[in-house]
Design a protein around this motif. Structure first.
Motif, mmCIF file in Angstrom:
data_model
loop_
_atom_site.group_PDB
_atom_site.id
_atom_site.type_symbol
_atom_site.label_atom_id
_atom_site.label_comp_id
_atom_site.label_asym_id
_atom_site.label_seq_id
_atom_site.Cartn_x
_atom_site.Cartn_y
_atom_site.Cartn_z
ATOM 1 N N ASP A 48 0.669 -1.607 -0.097
ATOM 2 C CA ASP A 48 -0.671 0.112 -0.087
ATOM 3 C C ASP A 48 1.051 1.550 -0.136
ATOM 4 O O ASP A 48 0.375 2.616 -0.614
ATOM 5 N N SER A 49 2.154 1.383 0.732
ATOM 6 C CA SER A 49 3.006 2.759 0.540
ATOM 7 C C SER A 49 3.463 3.058 -0.845
ATOM 8 O O SER A 49 3.534 3.786 -1.414
ATOM 9 N N HIS A 50 3.142 1.712 -1.489
ATOM 10 C CA HIS A 50 3.342 1.890 -3.526
ATOM 11 C C HIS A 50 2.535 2.543 -4.045
ATOM 12 O O HIS A 50 2.544 2.646 -5.951
ATOM 13 N N LEU A 51 1.279 2.484 -3.568
ATOM 14 C CA LEU A 51 0.442 3.197 -4.465
ATOM 15 C C LEU A 51 0.290 4.148 -5.254
ATOM 16 O O LEU A 51 0.969 5.208 -4.455
ATOM 17 N N PRO A 52 -0.298 5.060 -6.397
ATOM 18 C CA PRO A 52 -0.286 5.974 -6.716
ATOM 19 C C PRO A 52 -1.135 7.212 -5.882
ATOM 20 O O PRO A 52 -1.285 6.862 -5.621
ATOM 21 N N LEU A 53 -0.242 8.714 -6.919
ATOM 22 C CA LEU A 53 -1.069 9.435 -5.946
ATOM 23 C C LEU A 53 -0.933 10.220 -7.070
ATOM 24 O O LEU A 53 -0.765 10.559 -8.263
ATOM 25 N N GLY A 54 -2.185 10.712 -7.413
ATOM 26 C CA GLY A 54 -2.887 11.567 -8.165
ATOM 27 C C GLY A 54 -2.984 11.121 -9.313
ATOM 28 O O GLY A 54 -3.040 11.507 -11.123
ATOM 29 N N VAL A 55 -4.421 9.686 -9.368
ATOM 30 C CA VAL A 55 -4.443 8.796 -10.384
ATOM 31 C C VAL A 55 -5.487 10.285 -11.059
ATOM 32 O O VAL A 55 -6.108 10.465 -10.567
ATOM 33 N N ALA A 77 6.192 -1.431 -7.355
ATOM 34 C CA ALA A 77 5.360 -1.204 -7.914
ATOM 35 C C ALA A 77 4.746 -2.259 -9.112
ATOM 36 O O ALA A 77 3.916 -3.369 -9.371
ATOM 37 N N GLY A 78 5.865 -1.554 -10.082
ATOM 38 C CA GLY A 78 5.893 -2.734 -11.599
ATOM 39 C C GLY A 78 6.387 -3.775 -11.383
ATOM 40 O O GLY A 78 5.488 -4.436 -12.279
ATOM 41 N N GLU A 79 6.700 -4.671 -10.643
ATOM 42 C CA GLU A 79 7.175 -5.919 -10.235
ATOM 43 C C GLU A 79 5.315 -6.484 -10.195
ATOM 44 O O GLU A 79 4.823 -7.866 -9.666
ATOM 45 N N HIS A 80 4.384 -5.545 -9.510
ATOM 46 C CA HIS A 80 3.168 -6.558 -8.886
ATOM 47 C C HIS A 80 1.947 -6.035 -9.619
ATOM 48 O O HIS A 80 1.008 -6.251 -9.989
ATOM 49 N N LEU A 81 2.606 -5.801 -11.381
ATOM 50 C CA LEU A 81 1.423 -4.913 -12.322
ATOM 51 C C LEU A 81 1.675 -5.071 -13.786
ATOM 52 O O LEU A 81 2.664 -6.011 -14.056
ATOM 53 N N TRP A 128 -3.543 0.179 -14.674
ATOM 54 C CA TRP A 128 -2.468 -1.169 -15.079
ATOM 55 C C TRP A 128 -3.538 -1.940 -13.871
ATOM 56 O O TRP A 128 -4.561 -1.651 -12.947
ATOM 57 N N TRP A 129 -3.113 -3.247 -13.598
ATOM 58 C CA TRP A 129 -3.420 -4.275 -13.025
ATOM 59 C C TRP A 129 -3.097 -5.067 -12.415
ATOM 60 O O TRP A 129 -1.967 -5.518 -12.779
ATOM 61 N N GLU A 130 -3.734 -5.111 -10.458
ATOM 62 C CA GLU A 130 -2.582 -5.983 -9.723
ATOM 63 C C GLU A 130 -2.556 -7.696 -10.310
ATOM 64 O O GLU A 130 -4.333 -7.727 -10.170
ATOM 65 N N THR A 131 -1.884 -7.918 -10.369
ATOM 66 C CA THR A 131 -0.918 -9.662 -11.230
ATOM 67 C C THR A 131 -1.785 -9.861 -9.766
ATOM 68 O O THR A 131 -2.890 -11.245 -10.477
ATOM 69 N N ARG A 132 -1.940 -9.734 -8.721
ATOM 70 C CA ARG A 132 -2.185 -10.893 -7.518
ATOM 71 C C ARG A 132 -3.661 -10.377 -6.866
ATOM 72 O O ARG A 132 -3.063 -10.446 -5.457
ATOM 73 N N GLY A 133 -4.024 -9.256 -7.757
ATOM 74 C CA GLY A 133 -5.428 -8.944 -6.799
ATOM 75 C C GLY A 133 -5.942 -8.238 -8.034
ATOM 76 O O GLY A 133 -5.949 -8.280 -8.509
ATOM 77 N N PRO A 134 -7.634 -7.396 -7.185
ATOM 78 C CA PRO A 134 -8.318 -7.164 -7.700
ATOM 79 C C PRO A 134 -8.452 -6.025 -8.111
ATOM 80 O O PRO A 134 -9.328 -5.164 -8.896
ATOM 81 N N ARG A 135 -7.252 -5.032 -7.503
ATOM 82 C CA ARG A 135 -7.694 -3.649 -8.249
ATOM 83 C C ARG A 135 -7.019 -3.107 -9.856
ATOM 84 O O ARG A 135 -5.814 -3.437 -9.635
ATOM 85 N N ASN A 136 -7.127 -1.973 -9.539
ATOM 86 C CA ASN A 136 -6.656 -1.629 -11.470
ATOM 87 C C ASN A 136 -6.842 -0.003 -10.919
ATOM 88 O O ASN A 136 -7.565 -0.017 -10.442
ATOM 89 N N TRP A 137 -5.727 0.583 -11.591
ATOM 90 C CA TRP A 137 -5.258 2.396 -12.114
ATOM 91 C C TRP A 137 -5.556 2.155 -13.083
ATOM 92 O O TRP A 137 -5.391 2.298 -13.725
ATOM 93 N N HIS A 138 -6.505 4.326 -13.607
ATOM 94 C CA HIS A 138 -6.229 4.306 -14.908
ATOM 95 C C HIS A 138 -5.797 5.739 -14.909
ATOM 96 O O HIS A 138 -6.514 6.516 -14.209
ATOM 97 N N ILE A 139 -4.707 5.664 -15.880
ATOM 98 C CA ILE A 139 -3.520 6.559 -15.105
ATOM 99 C C ILE A 139 -4.293 7.748 -16.129
ATOM 100 O O ILE A 139 -3.856 8.917 -14.947
ATOM 101 N N GLY A 140 -4.841 7.688 -16.993
ATOM 102 C CA GLY A 140 -5.421 8.940 -17.486
ATOM 103 C C GLY A 140 -6.207 9.830 -16.849
ATOM 104 O O GLY A 140 -7.230 9.181 -16.129
ATOM 105 N N PRO A 141 -6.604 11.182 -17.374
ATOM 106 C CA PRO A 141 -7.748 11.709 -17.298
ATOM 107 C C PRO A 141 -9.006 10.945 -17.149
ATOM 108 O O PRO A 141 -9.224 9.799 -18.374
#
Length: 239
Positions: free
Chosen positions: A12-19, A38-42, A54-67
């Motif tokens: 969790d300490s390597h989650l993104p800010l400003g998504v 983070a790249g090792e898990h995405l 970006w999708w977490e390879t061992r979890g259900p979370r995903n992040w949409h980086i663009g607007p």
């Protein structure tokens, strides 16, 4: 050198800010996200709008980086459409109940009658309406109700679920199961079924508990019905 277990989930300490801004940074590293940890898990994919996802390879979370390519209202509408499609797939339109027609409503009638034998049915007898006995608006299922007026080919029925009054064919009405239990207890019996394992049949003298109201009416004793007798007694002139 101290050994540390290899991380299997994105810390969790390597989650993104400003998504959603297009310039996400790592919380811990301060560099562009995803950082090396983070790249090792995405795994990277592309949204339909072209932005990196970006999708977490061992979890259900995903992040949409663009607007954001949709509004909250659009997301709700899309989710509702998906749920509607799933409902239609499991319950085809042929199973939808049509609109219920108007029916009179009434409080539960003050009757209480427990049949004790063949033909012993009166107002106050609890019955189940077989599928097809009511208008399709009430569904193609069994419904519990009370007979409030006997007759052929139809009886008046008070429906327990919503207090509506219906005219139902007597051959679509079957006695409620509790009637058999009450009648058996009144007769001093513990069972009304043949001994044995599995689905035990009824004893011959108790077959009437599975009769329809139409069958009971065929076996009523000749002469005045109890309700007719009550009316005659009520209006009789005493000399």
């Amino acid at each position: 050198m101290d050994w540390t277990p290899r991380l299997t989930r994105l810390p969790d300490s390597h989650l993104p800010l400003g998504v959603g801004t297009g310039q996400a940074t790592c919380r811990a590293c301060g560099t562009n996200w995803p950082c090396k940890t983070a790249g090792e898990h995405l795994s990277e994919t592309r949204c339909v709008c072209g932005s990196a996802s970006w999708w977490e390879t061992r979890g259900p979370r995903n992040w949409h980086i663009g607007p954001r390519c949709y509004t909250s209202a659009q997301a709700v509408v899309a989710q509702a459409a998906d749920l509607g499609a799933a409902w239609a797939a499991h319950y085809p339109p042929s199973h939808y109940y049509p609109v219920k027609p108007g029916r009179r409503r009434r409080q539960e009638p003050p009757y209480d009658h427990t049949p004790a034998g063949p033909g012993d049915v009166q107002p106050g007898t609890w019955v189940w309406v077989r599928p097809g006995g009511l208008h399709p608006g009430w569904g193609d299922i069994h419904h519990l109700g009370m007979v409030t007026a006997l007759g052929t080919p139809k009886c008046e029925l008070w429906l327990h679920i919503d207090g509506t009054v219906h005219q139902v064919r007597a051959d679509h009405l079957i006695l409620d199961g509790y009637i058999a239990r009450r009648a058996a207890r009144a007769a001093g019996l513990t069972t009304i079924r043949e001994p044995g394992s599995g689905r035990r049949p009824l004893l011959p003298e108790w077959k009437w508990v599975d009769w329809t109201i139409a069958q009971h009416l065929e076996h009523r004793p000749p002469g005045r019905t109890p309700e007719e007798a009550a009316q005659l007694d009520l209006f009789s002139v005493q000399g």
